[in-house]
Structure formats: C-alpha cells, structure tokens
Design a protein around this motif. Structure first.
Motif, short mmCIF file in Angstrom:
data_model
loop_
_atom_site.label_atom_id
_atom_site.label_comp_id
_atom_site.label_asym_id
_atom_site.label_seq_id
_atom_site.Cartn_x
_atom_site.Cartn_y
_atom_site.Cartn_z
N ALA A 194 0.85 -1.21 0.00
CA ALA A 194 0.00 0.00 0.00
C ALA A 194 0.88 1.25 0.00
O ALA A 194 0.63 2.20 -0.75
N LYS A 195 1.92 1.21 0.80
CA LYS A 195 2.77 2.40 0.93
C LYS A 195 3.67 2.58 -0.30
O LYS A 195 3.89 3.69 -0.75
N GLN A 196 4.14 1.47 -0.86
CA GLN A 196 5.08 1.55 -1.98
C GLN A 196 4.37 1.79 -3.31
O GLN A 196 4.76 2.66 -4.06
N ASN A 197 3.31 1.00 -3.59
CA ASN A 197 2.68 1.03 -4.93
C ASN A 197 1.23 1.49 -4.93
O ASN A 197 0.64 1.61 -5.98
N LEU A 251 -9.94 -4.62 5.93
CA LEU A 251 -8.61 -4.04 6.17
C LEU A 251 -8.29 -2.99 5.10
O LEU A 251 -7.81 -1.90 5.41
N SER A 252 -8.61 -3.31 3.85
CA SER A 252 -8.29 -2.33 2.80
C SER A 252 -9.17 -1.08 2.92
O SER A 252 -8.71 0.03 2.63
N ASN A 253 -10.40 -1.22 3.38
CA ASN A 253 -11.25 -0.03 3.61
C ASN A 253 -10.63 0.88 4.67
O ASN A 253 -10.66 2.11 4.56
N GLU A 254 -10.05 0.27 5.70
CA GLU A 254 -9.41 1.07 6.76
C GLU A 254 -8.14 1.73 6.23
O GLU A 254 -7.87 2.90 6.53
N PRO A 260 -6.36 7.21 0.17
CA PRO A 260 -7.65 7.07 -0.52
C PRO A 260 -7.58 6.36 -1.87
O PRO A 260 -8.56 5.76 -2.30
N SER A 261 -6.42 6.38 -2.55
CA SER A 261 -6.39 5.74 -3.88
C SER A 261 -5.94 4.27 -3.81
O SER A 261 -5.77 3.63 -4.85
#
Ligand code: AKB
Length: 318
Positions: A194-197, A251-254, A260-261
């Motif tokens: 999530a943080k990288q890509n 988890l992905s909603n949180e 947001p993207s």
C-alpha cells in the motif's frame, strides 16, 4: 535468579519479545538464540547464541551453563510452509518441544512458554466466537502439530509438574520483522505494498475473516501469562486470545482512510483453503478471567500505526 532463553528469537515474534523481556528483566537476564550462525540484525544489541532446537545436547549444555530458568520456544514452521514440507514441520514442531519439555521434567528449567495457534481449529469447529473448549479437527500439518503439542504440554504439566504455558496466537501483525510462511501474512504484506505502490493482490478472498492481533498486544500477553502466579493458570493446553477480526476487504477499507487511492485485487491460492478452515473470531473469556488479559489495539489503531511505521525499502530489497 531469572535467566531467559528465547529460541527462534530471529523471527517475527522473537525480535519483539526479546526487547520486551530485556526491558522488563534487564539485558543480562535474556539470551536470544536462533538457528542462524550470524546474529540477526534486529538482535544486534542483544546477547545472542546460535542454536538449533533439534540439537538436544547443545540446548541442554546452554541451559545448564547459562543457568537458564525460563525458555520461550518460538522455533517452528508456520502453516503455509509446513504444507510444503510436512515431515520436517512435524519433526521441528514436535521434537523441539520435547527437547525443552524434557529439560524441565529433569528439573533444569522453571518455566516454559510454547506458542500454539488458531490453526488447532479446523473446518468442524464453530467459526464465530470460537470457545476455549470445542471441536478441534485441524486439517493442516501445522495445526495437527500444534494440537498434539498442546496436549503434550498438558500431559507434562499433569504427570511431571512441568510449568508450561501457552497461547493460541491469532495472525500477528508487526513492522519490525516480517512473518515467514503463514496464512495470515497477507495482513502484514498489504501495508508495504500500500505504501510503496498503492495496490496489493491478496492471496485470500475479500470476505475471508480471520482473527489477528497487533504484535505489542501479543508479546505483552505472552509475558503477562508467563509472569502470572501458577495457581491462576487453569488452562494447561493453550489459551484462546481473541484479537481483532477482519477480512481483507475490511482491512483495505481502513487503509483507504489514510491512502484514498489504495486498490486491492484478489488472487486466492492454496492458502485460501487453510484460511477457510480456521475460525473467524475467538472467545478469550478464560484468559480474561484467569490472568486478567486485556487487548489494547483495535483495527483503527493498528492500521494507523502500521502505515506510519512500515519501511517498504527494506521489504522490497529483500
Ligand atoms: C499462520 O498463518 O500460520 C500463523 C498462525 C495463525 O499461527 N500466523
């Protein structure tokens, strides 16, 4: 005098448990060990010795020479890796346990911590709010070894008075050290991606709910259980711990509240079947009642912390 040996200290739990034990009892009271000859980077400031838990003679020599009183035995193959190497998983997970239990039986140790897992449960177990005492018909090699191990712990306590204590860990989430070979690993990997890509492909389906726990809660529970007076420990196979239950989608909603993207895709593999055989949520009333367990991290707090702390550079380099 207390002297603690942590076996398998280079893994996801070990690296954080060693720090907590050092904080609590002092650096000199803690000896970290792992199968690697070289001290793992995360333990660079700890007392370290190389040890294969299957080497009974060396283990016994270390325990006697160092005056070890308590052992935390963390060396094991986890669920996904164990399916690929069932015989070795059984050998490591069981022989390692016997080597330590026998040292305590012969009077060389005061206390043992041995981790069990939600993997002791299987497809026939009630899935929601799974009770402490219920049907356990695990369908994985890892689960079979953990269930057998639990019963051996209870047996050594009953027959030989060995003070062995255990927790059925849910999936554990942390940023200091990566998990290795578990079915719940997606819930750690997702943060780095999530943080990288800004995207992640999950090897579990969107709606696969599993019990998870933030590592600070897990290591605190471990030490609290080990330091509780013996008469409070009423469960001698292994305690349920509840944790936070969520699906990859939840988890992905949180995560999306912070990024947001962020996008998640699903490509379930062999680990889906393992996950589908496990409980979705766990009842830990016995741990609460017997030794005062109290969880601190919820989904919101855990996600904010993980996104703040994970360092994708190290993850994608390795
Ligand atoms: C695994 O996924 O194998 C472990 C566990 C739940 O014990 N994290």
């Amino acid at each position: 005098m207390k002297k603690v040996l942590v076996i398998g200290a280079g893994g996801q739990i070990g690296t954080e448990l060693v720090l907590l034990l050092e904080d609590k009892f002092g650096k000199e009271a803690v000896l970290a060990s792992d199968i690697k000859e070289e001290c793992p980077q995360a333990l660079a400031h700890s007392n370290y010795i190389s040890l294969n838990v299957l080497d009974k003679e060396k283990l016994s020599a270390i325990v006697k020479e160092e005056g070890i009183t308590d052992v935390y035995l963390l060396a094991a193959l986890l669920s996904a890796t164990a399916e690929k190497n069932p015989k070795f998983a059984w050998e490591l997970n069981m022989e390692g346990l016997f080597n330590v239990l026998d040292l305590a039986k012969d009077g060389h140790l005061k206390k043992i911590f041995w981790p069990s897992s939600i993997a002791v449960f299987g497809p026939t177990t009630p899935k929601i709010n799974t009770p402490q005492h219920t049907i356990m018909e695990p369908s994985t090699v890892y689960g079979i070894s953990k269930q057998a191990g639990e019963q051996w712990c209870a047996y050594y306590h009953e027959k030989y008075g060995v003070d062995v204590r255990s927790i059925r860990y849910p999936g554990l989430i942390s940023y200091t050290s990566l998990p290795g070979g578990g079915t719940t690993d997606y819930a750690v990997d997702i943060f780095y991606h999530a943080k990288q890509n800004g995207e992640y492909t999950s090897f579990l389906n969107a709606d696969t709910a599993l019990p998870m726990m933030y590592m600070d809660d897990a290591v605190r529970a471990t030490v609290e259980l080990m330091e509780a007076p013996a008469e409070k420990i009423k469960v001698r196979n292994s305690y349920n711990l509840g944790g936070i239950s969520f699906t990859p989608e939840e988890l992905s909603n949180e995560i999306r509240k912070h990024l947001p993207s962020f996008e998640i895709n699903y490509a379930p593999d062999f680990r889906q079947e393992i996950a589908s055989s496990w409980p979705q949520s766990i009842n830990d009333d016995n741990a609460v009642k017997d030794w005062g367990w109290k969880q601190e991290y919820d989904l919101k707090k855990m996600v904010a912390l993980m996104l703040d702390k994970v360092d994708p550079k190290a993850y994608f380099k390795g």
